[in-house]
Structure formats: structure tokens, C-alpha cells
Design a protein around this motif. Structure first.
Motif, PDB file in Angstrom:
ATOM      1  N   ASN A  25      66.185  65.100  42.495  1.00 54.73           N
ATOM      2  CA  ASN A  25      66.605  63.702  42.518  1.00 54.73           C
ATOM      3  C   ASN A  25      67.527  63.491  41.325  1.00 54.73           C
ATOM      4  O   ASN A  25      67.086  63.574  40.184  1.00 54.73           O
ATOM      5  CB  ASN A  25      65.392  62.781  42.431  1.00 54.73           C
ATOM      6  N   VAL A  26      68.809  63.244  41.584  1.00 61.13           N
ATOM      7  CA  VAL A  26      69.777  63.068  40.500  1.00 61.13           C
ATOM      8  C   VAL A  26      70.231  61.614  40.352  1.00 61.13           C
ATOM      9  O   VAL A  26      71.094  61.323  39.530  1.00 61.13           O
ATOM     10  CB  VAL A  26      71.003  64.010  40.673  1.00 61.13           C
ATOM     11  N   ASP A  33      74.930  66.131  34.033  1.00 60.26           N
ATOM     12  CA  ASP A  33      73.543  66.540  34.287  1.00 60.26           C
ATOM     13  C   ASP A  33      73.309  66.785  35.775  1.00 60.26           C
ATOM     14  O   ASP A  33      72.665  67.762  36.160  1.00 60.26           O
ATOM     15  CB  ASP A  33      72.560  65.480  33.785  1.00 60.26           C
ATOM     16  N   ALA A  34      73.833  65.891  36.617  1.00 62.10           N
ATOM     17  CA  ALA A  34      73.666  66.040  38.066  1.00 62.10           C
ATOM     18  C   ALA A  34      74.333  67.321  38.562  1.00 62.10           C
ATOM     19  O   ALA A  34      73.739  68.078  39.333  1.00 62.10           O
ATOM     20  CB  ALA A  34      74.236  64.826  38.787  1.00 62.10           C
ATOM     21  N   LEU A  35      75.553  67.579  38.118  1.00 65.39           N
ATOM     22  CA  LEU A  35      76.250  68.798  38.529  1.00 65.39           C
ATOM     23  C   LEU A  35      75.497  70.035  38.098  1.00 65.39           C
ATOM     24  O   LEU A  35      75.362  70.996  38.856  1.00 65.39           O
ATOM     25  CB  LEU A  35      77.666  68.837  37.946  1.00 65.39           C
ATOM     26  N   GLN A  56      72.729  59.926  46.711  1.00 72.32           N
ATOM     27  CA  GLN A  56      72.957  61.340  47.006  1.00 72.32           C
ATOM     28  C   GLN A  56      72.712  61.550  48.491  1.00 72.32           C
ATOM     29  O   GLN A  56      71.863  60.886  49.085  1.00 72.32           O
ATOM     30  CB  GLN A  56      72.079  62.246  46.150  1.00 72.32           C
ATOM     31  N   SER A  57      73.492  62.470  49.105  1.00 74.19           N
ATOM     32  CA  SER A  57      73.459  62.614  50.556  1.00 74.19           C
ATOM     33  C   SER A  57      72.282  63.440  51.059  1.00 74.19           C
ATOM     34  O   SER A  57      71.896  63.299  52.220  1.00 74.19           O
ATOM     35  CB  SER A  57      74.769  63.229  51.053  1.00 74.19           C
ATOM     36  N   LEU A  58      71.708  64.300  50.238  1.00 74.18           N
ATOM     37  CA  LEU A  58      70.550  65.092  50.648  1.00 74.18           C
ATOM     38  C   LEU A  58      69.307  64.537  49.960  1.00 74.18           C
ATOM     39  O   LEU A  58      69.304  64.282  48.759  1.00 74.18           O
ATOM     40  CB  LEU A  58      70.741  66.570  50.288  1.00 74.18           C
ATOM     41  N   GLU A  59      68.263  64.370  50.721  1.00 73.97           N
ATOM     42  CA  GLU A  59      67.037  63.749  50.224  1.00 73.97           C
ATOM     43  C   GLU A  59      66.322  64.647  49.209  1.00 73.97           C
ATOM     44  O   GLU A  59      66.130  65.845  49.455  1.00 73.97           O
ATOM     45  CB  GLU A  59      66.106  63.465  51.403  1.00 73.97           C
ATOM     46  N   PRO A  60      65.925  64.087  48.058  1.00 76.14           N
ATOM     47  CA  PRO A  60      65.181  64.871  47.069  1.00 76.14           C
ATOM     48  C   PRO A  60      63.902  65.451  47.674  1.00 76.14           C
ATOM     49  O   PRO A  60      63.230  64.791  48.468  1.00 76.14           O
ATOM     50  CB  PRO A  60      64.845  63.856  45.978  1.00 76.14           C
TER      51      PRO A  60
END
Length: 75
Positions: A25-26, A33-35, A56-60
Motif C-alpha cells: 500500500n503506497v 518511496d513508492a517507486l 494505486q491501480s493494483l489493490e494492496p
């Protein structure tokens, strides 16, 4: 004993490695940090905007597959 210590370390490593395959989860993070987190999972990252991650497009928690693409929106 040494044998029990080894078993404990081995099982902890397995838990750490299994978590390594999950999408982090970013949301709320800065771009660098996210990258760092996403690229270390082998993901391709598309970025839009500036600031901190809003979406974000993909669920954590889902399984991360190398070369998957994730889009992050910053505001």
C-alpha cells in the motif's frame, strides 16, 4: 539450543519472503518511496501527477507478479 534457533530464523525468513510477493500500500507516500517499494517487487510503474500518492491501480495485498504494471496517481 542452536537447532531451535535455526528453525525459528528459517520460519521467519519464509514469512518475510511470502510477504515480498504482495502489492504494498503506497497511498500517502511520496514518489521516491513508492517507486522504491513497487520497483523492488518487479513492477513497472506509471506515474501521473505530483505530490503524494492518492490512488494505486493494483489493490494492496494482492500477489505481485514480476513485470506487472501499476499506475499511481499523485496529488
Amino acid at each position: 539450543s542452536a537447532k531451535n534457533s535455526y528453525s525459528k530464523i528459517k520460519s521467519e525468513n519464509i514469512a518475510i519472503n511470502s510477504d515480498n510477493t504482495k502489492i504494498p500500500n503506497v497511498v500517502g507516500m511520496g514518489l521516491s518511496d513508492a517507486l522504491f517499494l513497487l520497483e523492488n517487487k518487479g513492477l513497472h510503474v506509471f506515474v501521473s501527477g505530483k505530490g503524494t500518492v492518492k490512488n494505486q491501480s493494483l489493490e494492496p495485498g494482492l500477489k505481485a507478479c514480476k513485470n506487472d504494471t501499476i499506475r499511481i496517481e499523485l496529488i
